[in-house]
Design a protein around this motif. Structure first.
Motif, mmCIF file in Angstrom:
data_model
loop_
_atom_site.group_PDB
_atom_site.id
_atom_site.type_symbol
_atom_site.label_atom_id
_atom_site.label_comp_id
_atom_site.label_asym_id
_atom_site.label_seq_id
_atom_site.Cartn_x
_atom_site.Cartn_y
_atom_site.Cartn_z
ATOM 1 N N PRO A 146 52.285 62.509 73.752
ATOM 2 C CA PRO A 146 51.241 63.063 72.881
ATOM 3 C C PRO A 146 50.600 62.059 71.917
ATOM 4 C CG PRO A 146 53.067 64.588 73.028
ATOM 5 C CD PRO A 146 53.513 63.308 73.680
ATOM 6 N N THR A 147 51.241 60.889 71.724
ATOM 7 C CA THR A 147 50.650 59.856 70.868
ATOM 8 C C THR A 147 49.933 58.796 71.709
ATOM 9 O OG1 THR A 147 52.624 58.450 70.849
ATOM 10 C CG2 THR A 147 52.480 60.172 69.146
ATOM 11 N N HIS A 148 49.786 59.032 73.000
ATOM 12 C CA HIS A 148 49.121 58.149 73.962
ATOM 13 C C HIS A 148 49.955 56.934 74.349
ATOM 14 C CE1 HIS A 148 45.562 60.631 73.561
ATOM 15 N NE2 HIS A 148 45.694 60.532 72.263
ATOM 16 N N ILE B 284 48.560 68.797 74.527
ATOM 17 C CA ILE B 284 49.187 68.738 73.212
ATOM 18 C C ILE B 284 49.169 67.279 72.748
ATOM 19 C CG2 ILE B 284 51.507 68.504 74.167
ATOM 20 C CD1 ILE B 284 52.496 70.249 71.828
ATOM 21 N N PHE B 285 48.858 67.068 71.488
ATOM 22 C CA PHE B 285 48.704 65.714 70.974
ATOM 23 C C PHE B 285 49.338 65.616 69.586
ATOM 24 C CE2 PHE B 285 45.262 66.636 73.857
ATOM 25 C CZ PHE B 285 45.271 65.536 74.697
ATOM 26 N N ALA C 193 41.522 61.858 79.495
ATOM 27 C CA ALA C 193 42.823 62.528 79.441
ATOM 28 C C ALA C 193 42.785 63.729 80.379
ATOM 29 C CB ALA C 193 43.134 62.975 78.019
ATOM 30 N N HIS C 194 43.742 63.777 81.274
ATOM 31 C CA HIS C 194 43.898 64.907 82.204
ATOM 32 C C HIS C 194 45.076 65.713 81.661
ATOM 33 C CE1 HIS C 194 43.305 66.855 86.090
ATOM 34 N NE2 HIS C 194 44.614 66.937 86.173
ATOM 35 N N VAL D 171 59.008 66.822 71.044
ATOM 36 C CA VAL D 171 59.316 68.065 71.749
ATOM 37 C C VAL D 171 60.172 67.755 72.964
ATOM 38 C CG1 VAL D 171 58.282 69.936 73.101
ATOM 39 C CG2 VAL D 171 57.253 69.249 70.941
ATOM 40 N N SER D 172 61.145 68.608 73.218
ATOM 41 C CA SER D 172 62.006 68.464 74.380
ATOM 42 C C SER D 172 61.956 69.753 75.182
ATOM 43 C CB SER D 172 63.437 68.179 73.919
ATOM 44 O OG SER D 172 64.308 68.165 75.005
ATOM 45 N N PRO D 173 61.816 69.727 76.492
ATOM 46 C CA PRO D 173 61.636 68.528 77.302
ATOM 47 C C PRO D 173 60.290 67.868 77.028
ATOM 48 C CG PRO D 173 61.436 70.499 78.672
ATOM 49 C CD PRO D 173 61.818 70.944 77.299
ATOM 50 N N ARG D 174 60.192 66.594 77.432
ATOM 51 C CA ARG D 174 59.005 65.788 77.121
ATOM 52 C C ARG D 174 57.720 66.459 77.581
ATOM 53 N NH1 ARG D 174 62.359 61.500 78.761
ATOM 54 N NH2 ARG D 174 62.740 60.078 77.040
ATOM 55 N N VAL D 175 56.674 66.265 76.801
ATOM 56 C CA VAL D 175 55.350 66.792 77.122
ATOM 57 C C VAL D 175 54.323 65.687 76.901
ATOM 58 C CG1 VAL D 175 55.890 69.189 76.549
ATOM 59 C CG2 VAL D 175 55.009 67.676 74.770
ATOM 60 N N GLY D 176 53.161 65.868 77.481
ATOM 61 C CA GLY D 176 52.090 64.909 77.292
ATOM 62 C C GLY D 176 50.969 65.162 78.271
ATOM 63 N N HIS D 177 50.286 64.097 78.658
ATOM 64 C CA HIS D 177 49.100 64.213 79.496
ATOM 65 C C HIS D 177 48.979 62.954 80.349
ATOM 66 C CE1 HIS D 177 48.037 62.189 75.740
ATOM 67 N NE2 HIS D 177 47.133 61.522 76.447
ATOM 68 N N LEU D 178 47.945 62.918 81.170
ATOM 69 C CA LEU D 178 47.676 61.748 81.990
ATOM 70 C C LEU D 178 46.442 61.030 81.459
ATOM 71 C CD1 LEU D 178 48.091 63.294 85.563
ATOM 72 C CD2 LEU D 178 49.808 62.070 84.219
#
Length: 158
Positions: free
Chosen positions: A125-127, A72-73, A99-100, A80-87
């Protein structure tokens, strides 16, 4: 009569909707916390698995705390809660980062024998980077397979 039923039904629906939006019980936390109120996100990357590493394959398992890794980006997703993102994964301070976007292990193949450095970053999600960990690995020299394998050696012994 029909108009009275319609009004009564509308009133019942209004009452149900109002009840469904009633405040939660006292002392019960809200269903969604503002991101600022959450505990900090944390990244844990484990050492490379030794068996695959002996074959030149880097497999890194990882986990997060107070953070979910999903593809998600965007600015809205950062709220969003709880926090989300990527590696973000970078090998040997190289110019390329990928991005993983899942909880699956990070797998890297094709590196030359010797020492390598993998930087794994926790990104919203915003890097924006929320945490980082560096994993040092050494890919061993692979022994060249002998032209005289065990079957050939056995054949020449007779």
């Amino acid at each position: 009569m029909r108009r009275q039923l319609t009004l009564a039904a509308a009133g019942a629906l209004f009452s149900i909707a109002a009840w469904a939006q009633a405040p939660t019980e006292a002392g019960r936390p809200p269903a969604i916390l503002p991101v600022e109120s959450e505990a900090p996100a944390r990244l844990v990357v484990y050492p490379a698995l030794p068996e695959p590493l002996a074959r030149g394959v880097i497999i890194l398992h990882h986990r997060t705390e107070n953070f979910r890794i999903i593809p998600i980006f965007g600015k809205e997703a950062a709220e969003v809660s709880p926090r989300v993102g990527h590696l973000h994964v970078t090998v040997d301070d190289g110019p390329a980062t990928w991005a993983h976007t899942s909880g699956d292990p990070i797998i890297v193949v094709g590196l030359k024998p010797g020492p390598h450095k993998l930087q794994v970053e926790l990104a919203d999600p915003t890097h924006m980077i929320l945490g980082s960990q560096i994993v040092d690995v050494t890919i061993p020299e692979r022994k060249a397979s002998s032209a005289n394998g065990p079957a050939e050696q056995h054949a020449h012994a007779h």
